[in-house]
Design a protein around this motif. Structure first.
Motif, PDB file in Angstrom:
ATOM      1  N   SER A   1      -4.097   3.793  -1.090  1.00  0.00           N
ATOM      2  CA  SER A   1      -4.372   4.162   0.298  1.00  0.00           C
ATOM      3  C   SER A   1      -4.840   2.947   1.073  1.00  0.00           C
ATOM      4  CB  SER A   1      -5.443   5.258   0.370  1.00  0.00           C
ATOM      5  OG  SER A   1      -6.721   4.735   0.020  1.00  0.00           O
ATOM      6  N   PHE A   2      -4.751   3.035   2.401  1.00  0.00           N
ATOM      7  CA  PHE A   2      -5.182   1.930   3.250  1.00  0.00           C
ATOM      8  C   PHE A   2      -6.685   1.722   3.127  1.00  0.00           C
ATOM      9  CE2 PHE A   2      -6.005  -0.400   7.156  1.00  0.00           C
ATOM     10  CZ  PHE A   2      -4.908  -1.241   7.237  1.00  0.00           C
ATOM     11  N   ARG A   3      -7.444   2.806   3.031  1.00  0.00           N
ATOM     12  CA  ARG A   3      -8.900   2.710   2.886  1.00  0.00           C
ATOM     13  C   ARG A   3      -9.261   1.999   1.585  1.00  0.00           C
ATOM     14  NH1 ARG A   3     -12.534   5.537  -0.042  1.00  0.00           N
ATOM     15  NH2 ARG A   3     -14.711   5.618   0.707  1.00  0.00           N
TER      16      ARG A   3
ATOM     17  N   ASP B   1     -12.754 -15.569   8.394  1.00  0.00           N
ATOM     18  CA  ASP B   1     -12.663 -14.110   8.403  1.00  0.00           C
ATOM     19  C   ASP B   1     -11.293 -13.673   7.905  1.00  0.00           C
ATOM     20  OD1 ASP B   1     -13.631 -11.478   8.838  1.00  0.00           O
ATOM     21  OD2 ASP B   1     -14.721 -12.192  10.598  1.00  0.00           O
ATOM     22  N   PHE B   2     -11.121 -12.349   7.804  1.00  0.00           N
ATOM     23  CA  PHE B   2      -9.866 -11.762   7.355  1.00  0.00           C
ATOM     24  C   PHE B   2      -9.717 -10.395   8.001  1.00  0.00           C
ATOM     25  CE2 PHE B   2     -13.149 -10.182   4.607  1.00  0.00           C
ATOM     26  CZ  PHE B   2     -12.812  -8.862   4.387  1.00  0.00           C
ATOM     27  N   LEU B   3      -8.502  -9.866   8.012  1.00  0.00           N
ATOM     28  CA  LEU B   3      -8.248  -8.540   8.574  1.00  0.00           C
ATOM     29  C   LEU B   3      -6.979  -7.978   7.967  1.00  0.00           C
ATOM     30  CD1 LEU B   3      -9.081  -6.372  10.708  1.00  0.00           C
ATOM     31  CD2 LEU B   3      -7.476  -7.498  12.274  1.00  0.00           C
ATOM     32  N   LEU B   4      -7.044  -6.756   7.453  1.00  0.00           N
ATOM     33  CA  LEU B   4      -5.877  -6.047   6.937  1.00  0.00           C
ATOM     34  C   LEU B   4      -5.345  -5.134   8.037  1.00  0.00           C
ATOM     35  CD1 LEU B   4      -4.115  -5.403   4.411  1.00  0.00           C
ATOM     36  CD2 LEU B   4      -5.690  -3.503   3.970  1.00  0.00           C
ATOM     37  N   THR B   5      -4.037  -5.240   8.323  1.00  0.00           N
ATOM     38  CA  THR B   5      -3.437  -4.441   9.385  1.00  0.00           C
ATOM     39  C   THR B   5      -2.199  -3.725   8.874  1.00  0.00           C
ATOM     40  OG1 THR B   5      -2.001  -6.217  10.216  1.00  0.00           O
ATOM     41  CG2 THR B   5      -4.234  -6.096  11.106  1.00  0.00           C
TER      42      THR B   5
ATOM     43  N   ILE C   1       0.859  -1.188   0.000  1.00  0.00           N
ATOM     44  CA  ILE C   1       0.000   0.000   0.000  1.00  0.00           C
ATOM     45  C   ILE C   1       0.895   1.238   0.000  1.00  0.00           C
ATOM     46  CG2 ILE C   1      -1.805   1.269   1.214  1.00  0.00           C
ATOM     47  CD1 ILE C   1      -2.660  -1.348   2.512  1.00  0.00           C
ATOM     48  N   ARG C   2       0.757   2.054  -1.035  1.00  0.00           N
ATOM     49  CA  ARG C   2       1.604   3.248  -1.209  1.00  0.00           C
ATOM     50  C   ARG C   2       3.091   2.886  -1.093  1.00  0.00           C
ATOM     51  NH1 ARG C   2      -0.869   8.169  -1.279  1.00  0.00           N
ATOM     52  NH2 ARG C   2       1.081   9.187  -0.674  1.00  0.00           N
ATOM     53  N   GLY C   3       3.448   1.775  -1.697  1.00  0.00           N
ATOM     54  CA  GLY C   3       4.835   1.351  -1.732  1.00  0.00           C
ATOM     55  C   GLY C   3       5.351   0.693  -0.469  1.00  0.00           C
TER      56      GLY C   3
ATOM     57  N   ILE D   1     -10.102  -5.232  -0.944  1.00  0.00           N
ATOM     58  CA  ILE D   1      -9.798  -6.585  -0.471  1.00  0.00           C
ATOM     59  C   ILE D   1     -11.040  -7.241   0.124  1.00  0.00           C
ATOM     60  CG2 ILE D   1      -8.510  -7.867   1.296  1.00  0.00           C
ATOM     61  CD1 ILE D   1      -6.161  -5.965   0.733  1.00  0.00           C
ATOM     62  N   ALA D   2     -11.900  -6.457   0.748  1.00  0.00           N
ATOM     63  CA  ALA D   2     -13.168  -7.015   1.235  1.00  0.00           C
ATOM     64  C   ALA D   2     -13.944  -7.642   0.086  1.00  0.00           C
ATOM     65  CB  ALA D   2     -13.997  -5.929   1.915  1.00  0.00           C
ATOM     66  N   GLY D   3     -13.919  -6.981  -1.066  1.00  0.00           N
ATOM     67  CA  GLY D   3     -14.593  -7.537  -2.242  1.00  0.00           C
ATOM     68  C   GLY D   3     -13.911  -8.780  -2.771  1.00  0.00           C
ATOM     69  N   PHE D   4     -12.573  -8.777  -2.822  1.00  0.00           N
ATOM     70  CA  PHE D   4     -11.838  -9.963  -3.261  1.00  0.00           C
ATOM     71  C   PHE D   4     -12.162 -11.166  -2.377  1.00  0.00           C
ATOM     72  CE2 PHE D   4      -8.274  -7.047  -5.004  1.00  0.00           C
ATOM     73  CZ  PHE D   4      -8.882  -6.998  -6.245  1.00  0.00           C
TER      74      PHE D   4
END
Length: 245
Positions: A197-199, A115-119, A96-98, A205-208
């Motif tokens: 961006s993180f958003r 479930d999943f979570l991006l951190t 994300i942003r390099g 990714i939620a869609g993927f």
């Protein structure tokens, strides 16, 4: 019957989903699902719709994906089957942003999504958050066994978060299924510098992840074709069909 009742409830909630949009709802859902399902860029989709007689700018499709990808994920979430027994957890890298960020995922022993979570970080707090999110919907179904690839954050996290003290299994072959899921999710992600961006990353990714859930069929037996998947999506948005072109 249970799936039908869930779908009908979500259908009733979809009346204002496309209010103010300049294109028909079925076309918007089609564009979003094509982007999330296949190796297509926004410009690829712009060209494909132009061939079909629809003038849709690639930036408009981008806005649709950011708006509706998390909606699709939210509406497919109730269809996930309950998980019990052993689960597999793993994390992978997302740019994300390099800069590298971290995507935690969990599946049950049958490969069904949990479930999943991006951190932003890969540490104990991030691992704890991923476990809490995994157990939030079904707190009474704490896993009896957890398979992980052995990073230092997982054993202490499992002891801290899981109430019943599940056994931590560091077994490579148990991770093959979830690593395949990582590949399926990441293959459609932007290359080179990654997400802007993180958003944007979180919403896309939620869609993927949701499309991977949909493709797996939520533990249903029998044939589960792309047409069946599209019919469920159409039903959730109160549409007759997704692909009318």
């Amino acid at each position: 019957m249970i799936l039908n009742s869930i779908a009908e409830k979500l259908k009733r909630q979809s009346k204002d989903d496309f209010k103010g949009r300049h294109f028909e709802a079925w076309l918007i859902v089609q564009a979003v699902t094509w982007y999330l399902r296949y190796l297509l860029s926004y410009r690829d989709l712009e060209e494909m719709f132009r061939v079909r007689g629809f003038e849709v700018d690639y930036s408009t499709i981008n806005r649709w994906v950011l708006a509706y990808a998390p909606v699709i994920e939210k509406r497919l979430r109730p269809f996930r089957p309950p998980h019990w027994g052993s689960v597999r957890v793993d994390e992978t890298y997302v740019k994300i942003r390099g800069k590298w960020r971290y995507l935690y995922c969990a599946v049950d022993k049958h490969g069904n999504p949990i479930d999943f979570l991006l951190t932003a970080k890969r540490d104990l707090d991030a691992a704890k958050c991923s476990f809490r999110k995994m157990l939030r919907d079904e707190p009474l179904l704490s896993p009896g066994k957890i398979g992980a690839d052995g990073p230092n954050t997982f054993p202490s996290t499992i002891k801290t978060v899981a109430d019943d003290g599940p056994l931590h299994l560091v077994t490579k072959h148990l991770q093959q299924g979830i690593e395949s899921d990582h590949f399926r999710v990441k293959k459609n992600m932007p290359k080179i510098s990654g997400f802007k961006s993180f958003r944007t990353a979180c919403r896309t990714i939620a869609g993927f992840e949701a499309m991977l859930w949909l493709k797996k069929g939520f533990g249903l037996t029998g044939d589960w074709t792309v047409n069946d998947q599209n019919d469920l999506l159409a039903h959730l948005f109160g549409l007759q069909k997704v692909n009318k072109a």
